[in-house]
Design an enzyme around this catalytic site. Structure first.
Site, PDB file in Angstrom:
ATOM      1  N   ALA A 163       0.763  -1.299  -0.151  1.00 19.02           N
ATOM      2  CA  ALA A 163      -0.053   0.112   0.007  1.00 19.02           C
ATOM      3  C   ALA A 163       0.853   1.316   0.120  1.00 19.02           C
ATOM      4  CB  ALA A 163      -0.946  -0.154   1.297  1.00 19.02           C
TER       5      ALA A 163
ATOM      6  N   ASN B 168      -5.371   3.813  10.786  1.00 18.59           N
ATOM      7  CA  ASN B 168      -4.490   2.626  11.366  1.00 18.59           C
ATOM      8  C   ASN B 168      -4.189   2.757  12.818  1.00 18.59           C
ATOM      9  OD1 ASN B 168      -2.942   4.715   9.737  1.00 18.59           O
ATOM     10  ND2 ASN B 168      -1.157   3.555  10.808  1.00 18.59           N
TER      11      ASN B 168
ATOM     12  N   GLN C 187      -6.882  -0.174   6.064  1.00 15.08           N
ATOM     13  CA  GLN C 187      -7.412  -0.870   7.419  1.00 15.08           C
ATOM     14  C   GLN C 187      -8.853  -1.526   7.263  1.00 15.08           C
ATOM     15  OE1 GLN C 187      -5.850  -1.291  10.329  1.00 15.08           O
ATOM     16  NE2 GLN C 187      -3.928  -0.734   9.174  1.00 15.08           N
TER      17      GLN C 187
ATOM     18  N   SER D 298      -3.649  -3.488   0.920  1.00 15.75           N
ATOM     19  CA  SER D 298      -2.250  -4.115   1.320  1.00 15.75           C
ATOM     20  C   SER D 298      -2.724  -5.667   1.636  1.00 15.75           C
ATOM     21  CB  SER D 298      -1.698  -3.486   2.437  1.00 15.75           C
ATOM     22  OG  SER D 298      -0.280  -4.143   2.927  1.00 15.75           O
TER      23      SER D 298
ATOM     24  N   CYS E 121       4.691   2.029  12.068  1.00 16.74           N
ATOM     25  CA  CYS E 121       5.680   3.214  11.195  1.00 16.74           C
ATOM     26  C   CYS E 121       6.207   4.293  11.905  1.00 16.74           C
ATOM     27  CB  CYS E 121       4.752   3.334   9.812  1.00 16.74           C
ATOM     28  SG  CYS E 121       3.202   2.972   9.965  1.00 16.74           S
TER      29      CYS E 121
HETATM   30  C1  LIG Z   1       0.078  -0.526   6.747  1.00 15.43           C
HETATM   31  C2  LIG Z   1      -0.422   0.546   6.165  1.00 15.43           C
HETATM   32  C3  LIG Z   1       0.181   1.354   4.832  1.00 15.43           C
HETATM   33  C4  LIG Z   1       1.192   0.486   4.106  1.00 15.43           C
HETATM   34  O1  LIG Z   1       1.081  -0.458   3.589  1.00 15.43           O
HETATM   35  P1  LIG Z   1       2.334  -1.271   3.392  1.00 15.43           P
HETATM   36  O2  LIG Z   1       1.635  -2.388   2.486  1.00 15.43           O
HETATM   37  O3  LIG Z   1       2.820  -1.982   4.627  1.00 15.43           O
HETATM   38  O4  LIG Z   1       3.292  -0.708   2.356  1.00 15.43           O
HETATM   39  C5  LIG Z   1      -0.725   2.420   4.448  1.00 15.43           C
HETATM   40  N1  LIG Z   1      -1.831   2.909   4.971  1.00 15.43           N
HETATM   41  C6  LIG Z   1      -2.530   2.287   5.909  1.00 15.43           C
HETATM   42  C7  LIG Z   1      -3.624   2.998   6.434  1.00 15.43           C
HETATM   43  C8  LIG Z   1      -1.684   1.278   6.790  1.00 15.43           C
HETATM   44  O5  LIG Z   1      -2.403   0.686   7.642  1.00 15.43           O
END
Ligand SMILES: *Cc1c(COP(=O)(O)O)cnc(C)c1O
Length: 370
Positions: A51, A131, A159, A179, A309
């Site tokens: 994502a 998230n 999410q 994702s 993150c």
């Molecule tokens: C985890 C997350 C992402 C990033 O996704 P990845 O596949 O880990 O790069 C982006 N947006 C939200 C809301 C997330 O929770």
């Protein structure tokens, strides 16, 4: 996924032979499985590495492709850095970015988004569910607003997908980030829904140029095992949603909150309880510093004080600040994520472990010299 890691090595772009065709068929099945989960046409799914890439492609790609029409973008203070950072990048390229704030309920108000729109607004990006605090945004309402004005609408639905019903068609979304690893699939694979089956087609400037895979929107040899895993995760999620899994998880979440409140005073939920993902509980527990509390649990309960993150970046949570929470509420904040493999016994065990750990943390804090 295993056959595509151990026996079936065809490249889906090599269509002249059976090996390639077999891989291509597997990729197309996954595309259909994911499309079904979100109410999309399979041809509108673009596979990516996750994502983060999807968000970057959506925000930078849509903004740059529309730059001749206007240079204004609207997003929110709740967004993931994978949206906020590319928004900063296009700002340096001459775009203006309006960041809509939220109140303590963690919900973006549609009329705030409406107020932020300008004649030169070309893109609105609002996440479907947050998230950290798990709050669910009025995406269909914002989609209608953008549709009426002919403004592209991107939602980071990472999410939401697999946890609540997602209908990209009914939501009026043009771009949707997904994702795999947030829905029990493998890491390092994701997708971007790009509405191209209905006109006017969404135009995107590709970020990765090369071999022209994924209709030229995302060049690069496809990650076949990962995509197969994403497809299977989507199939299982479709089943789980139809089978009442969200209600089961929400009941566990409510049991956790009730258990903690029975044992402890000063338990405050952060963000709206009503508009919240079923598996999310985000709390502040007065006078119990989260980091110390988590350490004292010795890894027995997999909870966090923030997003993975935010931890990696070493910065505090911009989301909790956006909600306007006090410093005390922020440093005592805990995020619980519940899912498919949790049961009531685990919830009760978590309450039994947490309650005395909170009391101990409070006593230590009270005894510490000021
Ligand atoms: C985890 C997350 C992402 C990033 O996704 P990845 O596949 O880990 O790069 C982006 N947006 C939200 C809301 C997330 O929770």
């Amino acid at each position: 996924m295993l056959p595509y890691l151990t026996e079936k090595f065809g490249n889906p772009s090599s269509r002249q032979h059976a090996f390639g065709q077999e891989a291509q068929a597997a990729v197309e099945e996954a595309r259909a499985q994911l499309a079904r989960l979100i109410g999309a046409e399979p041809g509108d799914i673009v596979f990516t590495s996750g994502a983060t890439e999807s968000d970057n492609l959506a925000v930078r790609g849509a903004a740059r492709a529309a730059a001749a029409r206007g240079r204004h973008l609207v997003t929110t203070a709740l967004e993931h850095p994978a949206v906020l950072e590319p928004a900063r990048t296009i700002e340096r390229e001459g775009f203006e970015v309006t960041v809509v704030g939220v109140g303590p309920d963690g919900i973006v108000a549609t009329d705030e988004v409406a107020r932020a729109l300008r004649p030169d607004t070309v893109l609105v990006s609002v996440m479907a569910a947050n998230n950290e605090v798990g709050t669910v945004q009025p995406i269909a309402e914002i989609g209608r607003l953008c549709g009426e004005r002919g403004i592209l609408f991107h939602t980071d639905a990472v999410q939401a997908v697999g946890r609540m019903p997602v209908r990209v068609d009914e939501w009026g979304t043009d771009l949707v980030s997904i994702s795999a690893h947030k829905m029990y699939g493998p890491k390092g694979v994701g997708a971007l829904y790009v509405r191209r089956s209905r006109r006017p087609r969404v135009r995107l400037q590709p970020q990765a140029e090369g071999g022209g895979q994924e209709k030229g929107l995302r060049s690069g040899t496809l990650n076949v095992p990962g995509i197969v895993g994403l497809g299977e995760a989507a199939r299982l999620a479709t089943e789980a949603l139809a089978g009442g899994e969200p209600a089961r998880i929400a009941a566990l979440r409510d049991r956790l909150l009730a258990g903690l409140r029975r044992r402890l005073d000063g338990v405050e939920v952060n963000g709206s309880m009503e508009h919240r993902l079923p598996g999310n509980l985000h709390l502040s527990i007065a006078r119990a510093e989260a980091e110390t509390l988590i350490l004292s649990l010795g890894g027995r309960i997999a909870i966090s004080s923030g997003a993975a993150c935010a931890e990696a970046g070493g910065k505090g949570s911009h989301v909790l600040r956006a909600l306007g929470l006090s410093d005390e509420r922020i440093y005592t904040a805990l995020r619980f994520g519940l899912g498919r493999f949790n049961d009531a016994a685990e919830i009760d065990a978590a309450v039994e472990a947490l309650a005395p750990a909170v009391e101990a943390a409070r006593q230590r804090a009270a005894a510490a010299p000021r």
